[in-house]
Design a protein around this motif. Structure first.
Motif, mmCIF file in Angstrom:
data_model
loop_
_atom_site.group_PDB
_atom_site.id
_atom_site.type_symbol
_atom_site.label_atom_id
_atom_site.label_comp_id
_atom_site.label_asym_id
_atom_site.label_seq_id
_atom_site.Cartn_x
_atom_site.Cartn_y
_atom_site.Cartn_z
ATOM 1 N N PRO A 50 48.379 48.353 35.792
ATOM 2 C CA PRO A 50 46.839 48.672 35.026
ATOM 3 C C PRO A 50 45.782 47.620 35.083
ATOM 4 O O PRO A 50 44.363 47.962 34.889
ATOM 5 N N THR A 51 46.178 46.741 34.303
ATOM 6 C CA THR A 51 45.021 45.222 34.091
ATOM 7 C C THR A 51 43.870 45.273 35.674
ATOM 8 O O THR A 51 42.675 45.297 35.372
ATOM 9 N N LYS A 52 44.358 44.871 36.382
ATOM 10 C CA LYS A 52 44.198 44.502 37.367
ATOM 11 C C LYS A 52 42.690 46.228 38.254
ATOM 12 O O LYS A 52 41.786 45.912 38.954
ATOM 13 N N ALA A 53 43.351 46.918 37.818
ATOM 14 C CA ALA A 53 43.151 48.432 38.500
ATOM 15 C C ALA A 53 41.973 48.029 37.381
ATOM 16 O O ALA A 53 40.906 49.152 38.335
ATOM 17 N N LEU A 54 42.104 47.821 36.107
ATOM 18 C CA LEU A 54 40.332 47.749 35.265
ATOM 19 C C LEU A 54 39.595 46.869 36.136
ATOM 20 O O LEU A 54 38.536 47.231 35.622
ATOM 21 N N LEU A 55 40.289 46.260 37.043
ATOM 22 C CA LEU A 55 39.179 45.203 36.577
ATOM 23 C C LEU A 55 38.339 44.804 38.612
ATOM 24 O O LEU A 55 37.774 44.286 38.658
ATOM 25 N N ARG A 56 39.300 45.332 39.029
ATOM 26 C CA ARG A 56 39.142 45.621 40.891
ATOM 27 C C ARG A 56 38.042 45.950 41.115
ATOM 28 O O ARG A 56 36.945 45.978 41.882
ATOM 29 N N SER A 57 37.477 47.460 40.638
ATOM 30 C CA SER A 57 36.391 47.681 40.960
ATOM 31 C C SER A 57 35.313 47.411 40.702
ATOM 32 O O SER A 57 34.136 47.396 41.586
ATOM 33 N N GLN A 58 34.984 46.956 39.648
ATOM 34 C CA GLN A 58 33.925 45.603 39.036
ATOM 35 C C GLN A 58 33.584 44.666 40.095
ATOM 36 O O GLN A 58 32.311 43.484 40.409
ATOM 37 N N ALA A 59 35.361 44.381 40.486
ATOM 38 C CA ALA A 59 34.937 43.287 41.562
ATOM 39 C C ALA A 59 34.519 42.645 42.441
ATOM 40 O O ALA A 59 33.211 42.688 43.400
ATOM 41 N N ALA A 60 34.824 44.546 43.591
ATOM 42 C CA ALA A 60 34.341 45.639 44.597
ATOM 43 C C ALA A 60 32.302 45.746 44.045
ATOM 44 O O ALA A 60 32.221 44.918 45.592
ATOM 45 N N LEU A 61 32.181 46.304 43.494
ATOM 46 C CA LEU A 61 31.395 46.026 43.328
ATOM 47 C C LEU A 61 30.158 44.688 43.216
ATOM 48 O O LEU A 61 28.941 44.792 43.818
ATOM 49 N N ARG A 62 30.543 43.657 42.280
ATOM 50 C CA ARG A 62 29.438 42.399 42.661
ATOM 51 C C ARG A 62 29.638 41.766 43.695
ATOM 52 O O ARG A 62 28.980 41.115 44.471
ATOM 53 N N ALA A 63 31.308 41.886 44.593
ATOM 54 C CA ALA A 63 30.783 41.668 45.831
ATOM 55 C C ALA A 63 30.191 42.003 47.189
ATOM 56 O O ALA A 63 29.038 41.433 47.648
ATOM 57 N N ALA A 64 29.682 43.714 46.944
ATOM 58 C CA ALA A 64 29.044 44.039 47.771
ATOM 59 C C ALA A 64 27.590 43.996 46.862
ATOM 60 O O ALA A 64 26.842 43.158 47.700
ATOM 61 N N ARG A 65 26.902 43.610 45.354
ATOM 62 C CA ARG A 65 26.300 43.163 45.329
ATOM 63 C C ARG A 65 25.401 41.515 45.196
ATOM 64 O O ARG A 65 24.182 41.010 45.989
ATOM 65 N N GLN A 66 26.240 40.957 45.930
ATOM 66 C CA GLN A 66 26.456 39.321 46.632
ATOM 67 C C GLN A 66 25.935 39.610 47.992
ATOM 68 O O GLN A 66 26.006 38.320 48.824
ATOM 69 N N LEU A 67 26.017 40.321 48.594
ATOM 70 C CA LEU A 67 25.765 41.207 50.173
ATOM 71 C C LEU A 67 24.461 41.619 50.472
ATOM 72 O O LEU A 67 24.207 43.052 50.147
ATOM 73 N N PRO A 68 23.005 41.306 50.940
ATOM 74 C CA PRO A 68 22.438 41.566 51.976
ATOM 75 C C PRO A 68 22.409 42.862 52.446
ATOM 76 O O PRO A 68 23.794 42.665 53.607
ATOM 77 N N GLY A 69 21.977 44.692 52.235
ATOM 78 C CA GLY A 69 22.499 45.687 53.027
ATOM 79 C C GLY A 69 23.470 46.091 52.651
ATOM 80 O O GLY A 69 23.060 47.204 52.462
ATOM 81 N N ALA A 70 24.747 45.048 52.141
ATOM 82 C CA ALA A 70 25.340 46.382 50.696
ATOM 83 C C ALA A 70 24.763 46.151 49.833
ATOM 84 O O ALA A 70 24.629 47.384 49.240
ATOM 85 N N ARG A 71 23.971 46.000 49.661
ATOM 86 C CA ARG A 71 23.243 45.580 47.983
ATOM 87 C C ARG A 71 22.743 46.588 47.762
ATOM 88 O O ARG A 71 22.193 47.720 46.571
#
Length: 479
Positions: A50-71
């Motif tokens: 459950p703790t990694k589930a709490l963390l995973r969505s925001q990690a994916a969002l951060r990753a998307a925001r670091q990539l032009p096009g995905a951002r």
């Protein structure tokens, strides 16, 4: 009182206990497992998953925001309610039907209730209805009851109903303000999670952040938390805690300052779940960590086996390594050695033998799912020096690897390799950076296999991946 006999009885149906029982049954013996809460244990419902589930969505969002096009495709903010719903699903809504079904399919008998050792090879199970069942083990009893969060003796803390790792993992709402006492893995991961979910987080750290890791780890995580809006107060120690009638928590520090929050999380360590398993009936201290020999049989304070060696302890309770994957590793060794001894086979208790857990001392991998991620295995430079090794430390900027530049714009990271100069093998590796978790197993294999650096030179990393850091580290070392 009902009675039943099995070859092996396991107290505790978390991942460690489940693995012990499974190995025993696969080896041709019978096994029963006793559980007072949910089958699947801490990891499934209140920790790893459950703790990694709490963390995973925001990690994916951060990753998307670091990539032009995905951002540009990201049009909204993190949906905290959706994250909590996914967390609930990952935790199976705190129901263990699936795990119970697996036990049944594996041929493992389940007894629900509090298991206590009654005497040699006897476990008494008290059910929720008060009825008692007496279980007899022909060969072994295994204690795999895990650990619980340690709540320190801070004035008013218990009365303030603090969160521990359990409440943080299972919370149904995101508090507006969260105070965290501690600077370890749980503290930093949950500070990361709740800051991402919208809480104003204050971390109160007495001795430092992630102090068991390489120094640069704590520095980078502290910086990242602060950049995310978390107030990290180093050298802060709470002297008292109180909660008002409206629910507000007040934390008074040694310097007289106060911190206010809606919830307070205590994350300073663990305590063994051995206070009510009957240790006093076999001459051991209730509530104490259990000491084990190389094959994980419990020994007393003088180092003598309990009885003829019928009692084993695996997982957190033996305090070797408080990590689920290491507990499961121990469980495989325990299950196999019990089968070996029951069938007259000699125990393979040499270093790296089948029936020992040598990796607990030399090659423990760990991932901390903060931002940035931390992945490490083996010894830190300080630990290696403390062990008397003649070492060389090689550092490399992970962002300088071509694969990192492709992975994310503005990628930041660091790698450290610790080499035993006398044997020319790696004894430790630490990686800091986005998504480094999936890189650590290569280092684990290199350390466990004691692969010479000259041979590692021929392990060619694929280009362009972040794994090319292996080549860069070897080049920096100097072939």
């Amino acid at each position: 009182m009902q009675n039943a006999t099995y070859d092996v009885i396991v107290i505790g149906a978390g991942p460690v206990g489940e693995n012990v029982a499974d190995r025993v049954v696969q080896g041709g013996l019978t096994a029963a497992i006793v559980e007072r809460e949910l089958v699947g244990g801490e990891c499934s419902y209140w920790a790893c998953m459950p703790t990694k589930a709490l963390l995973r969505s925001q990690a994916a969002l951060r990753a998307a925001r670091q990539l032009p096009g995905a951002r540009e495709a990201v049009t909204g903010e993190l949906d905290a309610a959706a994250v909590l719903r996914r967390r609930d699903a990952v935790a199976s809504h705190w129901k263990d039907d699936g795990q119970v079904s697996w036990l049944d399919s594996a041929g493992i008998a389940l007894y629900r209730g509090q298991g206590r050792i009654g005497s040699d090879r006897i476990v008494e199970v008290t059910g929720v209805d008060g009825a008692t069942t007496s279980l007899t083990a022909r060969h072994a009893v295994v204690i795999a009851t895990g650990s619980s969060a340690l709540v320190p003796d801070i004035a008013g803390l218990r009365e303030a109903a603090p969160w521990t790792s359990r409440e943080a993992a299972a919370a149904s709402d995101v508090p507006g303000r969260l105070a965290v006492i501690g600077g370890g893995v749980v503290a930093t991961e949950m500070a990361t999670a709740y800051a991402g979910l919208g809480s104003a987080v204050t971390v109160l750290v007495r001795d430092g952040v992630l102090t068991q890791a390489e120094p640069f780890v704590g520095e980078r995580v502290t910086q990242s938390l602060r950049e995310a809006g978390v107030s990290v107060q180093l050298g802060a120690e709470a002297t008292s805690v109180s909660r008002d009638g409206d629910g507000t928590v007040h934390v008074t520090l040694t310097d007289g300052d106060q911190v206010e929050a809606d919830e307070i999380l205590v994350a300073i360590g663990r305590t063994p779940n051995t206070h009510d398993v009957g240790l006093d009936r076999i001459g051991l201290k209730p509530g104490a960590w259990l000491t084990v020999d190389d094959t994980l049989r419990v020994v007393d304070a003088a180092g003598a086996l309990i009885g003829d060696g019928w009692l084993y302890a695996a997982g957190d309770v033996n305090r070797r390594v408080l990590l689920t994957h290491q507990g499961k590793y121990q469980a495989r060794a325990v299950g196999d050695v019990i089968v070996a001894r029951a069938t007259g086979e000699a125990a393979d208790d040499r270093p790296w033998g089948r029936h020992v857990a040598t990796a607990d001392e030399r090659a423990v991998p760990q991932v901390v799912f903060t931002d940035p991620e931390i992945a490490s295995v083996g010894l830190t430079a300080a630990a290696a020096e403390g062990a008397g090794l003649r070492i060389r430390v090689v550092d490399y900027d992970l962002a300088a690897v071509a694969g990192a530049a492709l992975h994310a714009d503005g990628y930041q990271g660091q790698a450290r390799m610790v080499v035993d100069e006398d044997r020319r093998v790696i004894v430790g590796l630490t990686l800091v950076g986005p998504d480094v978790a999936e890189l650590i197993h290569a280092a684990t294999i290199a350390i466990v296999g004691e692969v010479p650096l000259d041979r590692l030179w021929h392990a060619v990393p694929a280009y362009p991946t972040v794994s090319e850091v292996w080549l860069r580290l070897l080049e920096a070392y100097g072939r």
